[in-house]
Write an enzyme that holds these catalytic residues in place. Structure first.
Site, PDB file in Angstrom:
ATOM      1  CE  LYS A 179      -3.563   2.364   2.594  1.00  0.00           C
ATOM      2  NZ  LYS A 179      -4.448   2.388   3.745  1.00  0.00           N
ATOM      3  CD  GLU A 185       9.571  -5.970   6.765  1.00  0.00           C
ATOM      4  OE1 GLU A 185       9.251  -4.897   6.198  1.00  0.00           O
ATOM      5  OE2 GLU A 185       9.262  -6.234   7.939  1.00  0.00           O
ATOM      6  N   GLY A 239      -4.545  -2.017   5.114  1.00  0.00           N
ATOM      7  CA  GLY A 239      -3.742  -3.153   4.647  1.00  0.00           C
ATOM      8  C   GLY A 239      -4.380  -4.496   4.982  1.00  0.00           C
ATOM      9  NE  ARG A 240      -5.735  -3.976  11.209  1.00  0.00           N
ATOM     10  CZ  ARG A 240      -5.059  -2.839  11.273  1.00  0.00           C
ATOM     11  NH1 ARG A 240      -3.919  -2.717  10.619  1.00  0.00           N
ATOM     12  NH2 ARG A 240      -5.494  -1.836  11.999  1.00  0.00           N
ATOM     13  CD  GLU A 325      -1.003  -4.451  11.573  1.00  0.00           C
ATOM     14  OE1 GLU A 325      -1.656  -4.283  10.534  1.00  0.00           O
ATOM     15  OE2 GLU A 325       0.196  -4.753  11.562  1.00  0.00           O
ATOM     16  CG  HIS A 356      -2.705 -34.818  18.378  1.00  0.00           C
ATOM     17  ND1 HIS A 356      -2.815 -36.020  19.045  1.00  0.00           N
ATOM     18  CD2 HIS A 356      -3.723 -34.796  17.468  1.00  0.00           C
ATOM     19  CE1 HIS A 356      -3.828 -36.708  18.544  1.00  0.00           C
ATOM     20  NE2 HIS A 356      -4.401 -35.983  17.592  1.00  0.00           N
ATOM     21  CE  LYS A 487       6.156  -0.928   9.676  1.00  0.00           C
ATOM     22  NZ  LYS A 487       5.110  -0.277   8.894  1.00  0.00           N
TER      23      LYS A 487
HETATM   24  O1  F6P Z   1       1.247  -2.788   2.246  1.00  0.00           O
HETATM   25  P1  F6P Z   1       2.365  -2.148   2.998  1.00  0.00           P
HETATM   26  O2  F6P Z   1       2.280  -0.677   2.998  1.00  0.00           O
HETATM   27  O3  F6P Z   1       3.679  -2.654   2.506  1.00  0.00           O
HETATM   28  O4  F6P Z   1       2.226  -2.575   4.511  1.00  0.00           O
HETATM   29  C1  F6P Z   1       2.318  -3.911   4.896  1.00  0.00           C
HETATM   30  C2  F6P Z   1       1.807  -4.126   6.283  1.00  0.00           C
HETATM   31  O5  F6P Z   1       2.531  -3.336   7.206  1.00  0.00           O
HETATM   32  C3  F6P Z   1       1.663  -2.793   8.192  1.00  0.00           C
HETATM   33  O6  F6P Z   1       1.513  -1.452   7.937  1.00  0.00           O
HETATM   34  C4  F6P Z   1       2.240  -2.943   9.572  1.00  0.00           C
HETATM   35  O7  F6P Z   1       2.496  -4.264   9.895  1.00  0.00           O
HETATM   36  C5  F6P Z   1       0.349  -3.542   7.968  1.00  0.00           C
HETATM   37  O8  F6P Z   1      -0.742  -2.882   8.450  1.00  0.00           O
HETATM   38  C6  F6P Z   1       0.367  -3.728   6.498  1.00  0.00           C
HETATM   39  O9  F6P Z   1      -0.535  -4.712   6.082  1.00  0.00           O
END
Ligand code: F6P
Length: 524
Positions: A179, A185, A239-240, A325, A356, A487
């Site tokens: 987003k 990452e 995002g979620r 979150e 289990h 972060k």
């Molecule tokens: O889609 P982006 O901006 O890379 O963010 C990835 C994820 O990082 C967060 O902002 C934090 O974990 C989430 O809410 C989101 O889904």
């Protein structure tokens, strides 16, 4: 309060909503407590809050945004608005672009730089930009001839190798989903994948092999992907909550567009239920209220979600992000600190494996952990062996819920031990260890079979339930400020690890960094 004896004694604790049979008869609920919970919802302004949510108002106050994921799945039904502006037209247009893209891949109309069709797709993204598409991809079989979809989320190079080493650049499409287009990452993995591609096929291949999904057009352009290869989603999609948008592109490629649209329709049906059903039989509302009761009235801070479905094995992880979150927060929207637990700690795994692993604690641990059991009546396969295995799976699901509710009394255990001829002293020691208190609450969610439409409804059920929890706690479920500090520090720590002269501010971190550096040696 004892759990009710039989499900039929509590007809109002079971509804069929959007094709899901949702049964909370085994929760601590009687007429009185239901009245109390519903009046708490009314006091918290549930109807007005739901109206604002569905009207696209700025319910995410800290970020001054709407949270209008419902518009993504209901765009065919009506004109949804965000802050007074109709957004359905752009949603429909983006869905059409996705549809054309998926069809082009399927028909081999869209080829790689060397003229070969794409056989593999790598979704590069993390959090909501990963878990949504992967949960769907795992849950539902691929459309015939669809490319294989892979997921690269972690910055751990081991994952990069696991995913990428077996792929052929000539037949691989790289979908960068973010987003913000700033997640470290994702950017590291996207750049590494770009280098991998360029090393094999040259710089010009980037245009054919990379697409992006983002709300940040500028950053996408800076990365070298132009707007023709960008699928958009918007600020008002969290995002979620984004799997319904272009962030679900990998899932759409896997399922094929008709079934992706079916998933959207399932979620839209749950939206309608949440919007229209009477409060007392409104599943997301009642389940959210019961969660709050578990946490606040009973002090149970954990919650287990156990799908009896290997295909739903990623659902607990998906829901961890959605629930924790969203609602794992210590301050309310008015800026006051909240006393006690807010969002529950969610643990999960699939049945029967989880039986289990952590079920021992569910049955006999000192504190109850409410459980959601999720299952489908029919198996995925149709062979006799599939039906037999599935029957055993379902028997376990129903039996576990019953065992948690009914338990096994000390008297019963004692009688059994006596019958086995045990001596009194041994019986005295064993009875408490072998008895089950019972009265452990659970909710049962059943569907006819795991299909796109049911999966959509299931995920939307949890989304709205999380919204209800948040409302009762007074918190904003749509931001995630708690992920920022780590972060920022990780950014600083990168320089500390890269440069021995850069010291970490924290002495414990500095000592750890020194130890790590002293153990760095080239691979033998
Ligand atoms: O889609 P982006 O901006 O890379 O963010 C990835 C994820 O990082 C967060 O902002 C934090 O974990 C989430 O809410 C989101 O889904």
């Amino acid at each position: 309060m004892a759990l009710p004896g039989g499900a039929d004694a509590r007809p109002n604790c079971r509804v069929e909503a959007a094709g899901l049979r949702i049964d909370w008869s085994r929760q601590f609920l009687d007429e009185h407590s239901r009245g109390v919970l519903l009046s708490l919802a009314a006091e918290a302004g549930f109807h007005e809050a739901r109206r604002k949510l569905f009207n696209g108002e700025r319910v995410n106050e800290s970020e001054q945004r709407a949270a209008m994921h419902m518009a993504l799945r209901g765009a065919g039904e009506r004109d949804w608005q965000v802050e007074g502006e109709v957004v359905s037209t752009q949603v429909r247009a983006e869905l059409e672009r996705i549809e054309n893209f998926v069809a082009a891949l399927r028909d081999d109309d869209r080829l790689g730089a060397t003229g070969k069709p794409f056989r593999n797709v790598v979704n590069i993204g993390i959090g909501g930009s990963h878990l949504g598409p992967e949960v769907v991809t795992q849950a539902l079989p691929a459309a015939e001839g669809a490319p294989r979809v892979h997921f690269l989320s972690n910055v751990d190079p081991a994952q990069y190798h696991r995913v990428m080493d077996e792929l052929d650049p000539e037949t691989t499409l790289l979908v960068v989903v973010s987003k913000t287009f700033t997640s470290r990452e994702t950017m590291v993995n996207a750049r590494r994948a770009r280098e991998w591609l360029v090393a094999a096929l040259g710089e010009n291949a980037v245009a054919d092999h990379f697409v992006a999904v983002s709300a940040n057009v500028r950053r996408v352009n800076e990365f070298g992907i132009d707007e023709t290869r960008l699928f958009r989603f918007w600020d008002w999609v969290g995002g979620r909550f984004s799997v319904w948008s272009a962030a679900g592109l990998a899932a759409a490629i896997h399922l094929g567009m008709p079934r992706f649209r079916e998933m959207l329709a399932g979620a839209a049906a749950m939206d309608r239920h949440f919007l229209e059903a009477e409060d007392a039989v409104n599943a997301p509302l009642m389940l959210g209220l019961l969660d709050v009761q578990s946490i606040r009235a009973f002090g149970w801070s954990a919650w287990a979600v156990v799908p009896y479905s290997d295909r739903l094995r990623l659902l607990p992880a998906y829901l961890q992000q959605l629930v924790m979150e969203s609602n794992g927060k210590g301050a309310n929207q008015r800026g006051q600190m909240i006393e006690g637990q807010t969002g529950p700690v969610l643990l999960g795994g699939t049945g029967t494996d989880a039986q289990h692993a952590f079920f021992q604690m569910l049955h006999q641990g000192p504190l109850p952990v409410p459980v959601d059991f999720i299952a489908s009546a029919c198996p995925q396969g149709e062979s006799t062996a599939d039906w037999e295995g599935h029957r055993i799976l379902l028997s376990n699901c129903l039996a576990q819920a019953e065992a948690l509710a009914t338990g096994k009394s000390p008297e019963q255990v004692e009688a059994e031990l006596r019958q086995q001829g045990m001596d009194t002293d041994t019986i005295r020691r064993l009875v408490p260890q072998k008895s089950f208190k019972g009265n452990r609450p659970s909710t049962l969610v059943l569907m006819d079979r795991l299909s796109p439409v049911r999966l959509g409804a299931l995920i939307a059920l949890y989304e709205h339930r999380v919204f209800v929890q948040a409302l009762l706690f007074g918190i904003n479920p749509f931001d995630q400020m708690g992920v920022e500090l780590g972060k920022t520090l990780a950014g600083r720590m990168e320089s500390v690890l890269a440069d021995a002269d850069a010291l970490a501010e924290d002495p414990i971190a500095e000592a750890a960094a020194q130890w790590i550096r002293s153990h760095w040696e080239p691979p033998s």
